[in-house]
Design an enzyme around this catalytic site. Structure first.
Site, PDB file in Angstrom:
ATOM      1  N   SER A   1     171.305  58.184  15.152  1.00  8.38           N
ATOM      2  CA  SER A   1     170.500  58.216  13.945  1.00  8.38           C
ATOM      3  C   SER A   1     170.642  59.575  13.246  1.00  8.38           C
ATOM      4  O   SER A   1     171.739  60.004  12.955  1.00  8.38           O
ATOM      5  CB  SER A   1     169.040  57.880  14.278  1.00  8.38           C
ATOM      6  OG  SER A   1     168.320  57.544  13.128  1.00  8.38           O
TER       7      SER A   1
ATOM      8  N   ASP B   1     170.026  51.044  13.411  1.00  8.76           N
ATOM      9  CA  ASP B   1     169.629  52.279  14.094  1.00  8.76           C
ATOM     10  C   ASP B   1     170.018  52.306  15.575  1.00  8.76           C
ATOM     11  O   ASP B   1     169.629  51.438  16.353  1.00  8.76           O
ATOM     12  CB  ASP B   1     168.107  52.429  13.958  1.00  8.76           C
ATOM     13  CG  ASP B   1     167.589  53.743  14.493  1.00  8.76           C
ATOM     14  OD1 ASP B   1     168.397  54.634  14.778  1.00  8.76           O
ATOM     15  OD2 ASP B   1     166.359  53.863  14.627  1.00  8.76           O
TER      16      ASP B   1
END
Length: 263
Positions: A50, A162
């Site tokens: 991320s 993610d």
């Protein structure tokens, strides 16, 4: 913070840097990198998820600390023209491609100065995937596509989101690759009060953060040196006003642990 008693950082032939996800709190990663540079410590390879993947890519690209911070200050989080239409999520992640292309014009892992491992989640197969070669920008966008805010990114016919869903602290990709590992975790899950769990959204957020923290914690403690600043919990994951504060917290913590490690 922990320091391995078997090897000093000054004796390390190669250093790996692991950077967790955590939104705006990830500016603390940049603070750590600044502290590393001031102490003459440089990582030879990076693994990130991320925001950790984004910071790691900028570091591996040879960008200066000031340029890294400016990247996040200039990149809009919620822009009307970026709203998703006909896609799951509120923001169309792929609308950021042009912004990223200005910073990574070669758009390849091979164009970076250091090896980089980027973790994203394959939503269709239900598994994590690490990207280390080939196209760079789409894996970066996917790794940072925090659900349900940002839409998944299509790569090779599958949908990726993610990386923190499956692996928020991808240390295992550096195990055996370097002889000293520095870890930075900015996904903090400290104590909360009853008033902080009044509705379903707050409850879901708390449970998610605890799950991520639990999966991070064991691997974090396996690092030769690590930081996990508790003060970051006061900064909102998507609050751009916290950029400078998170950076300062990371720099101060990073400076302290490095001074001890090098003493």
């Amino acid at each position: 913070m922990t320091i391995d008693t078997h090897m000093k950082i000054s004796h390390a032939k190669s250093i790996g840097l692991v950077l967790s996800g955590g939104g705006i709190r990830g500016m603390a990663h940049i603070g750590l990198i600044k502290a590393m540079q001031e102490h003459g410590v440089e990582a030879q390879m990076v693994a990130g998820t991320s925001v950790g993947a984004l910071v790691g890519a900028l570091y591996a690209n040879g960008n200066k600390v000031e340029e890294m911070l400016q990247f996040f200050k200039d990149t809009p989080l919620f822009q009307y023209s970026f709203f998703a239409i006909g896609k799951p999520g509120f923001i169309d992640t792929e609308r950021y491609f042009g912004i990223f292309k200005r910073h990574f014009p070669k758009d390849t892992f091979e164009g970076l100065r250091k090896p980089l491992f980027v973790v994203a989640t394959d939503l269709l197969k239900g598994e994590e995937r690490v990207f280390t070669s080939g196209e760079l920008i789409k894996p970066l966008l996917a790794s940072a596509a925090l659900t349900p805010v940002f839409s998944p990114v299509e790569i090779e016919g599958s949908l990726f989101a993610d990386g923190g869903i499956m692996n928020n602290f991808p240390k295992e990709y550096l195990d055996g690759q370097t002889d000293y590992i520095i870890g930075s975790n900015v996904s903090i899950a400290g104590e909360v009060q009853k008033k902080d769990l009044k509705n379903s959204l707050q409850l879901a957020g708390r449970v998610t953060s605890l799950m991520i923290y639990a999966s991070n914690h064991g691997k974090l403690r396996e690092c030769d040196l690590y930081m996990e600043p508790k003060e970051l919990e006061k900064i909102g994951v998507l609050d751009k006003k916290g950029i400078e504060n998170a950076f300062t917290i990371g720099y101060e913590h990073g400076s302290r642990i490095l001074e001890i490690a090098l003493s």
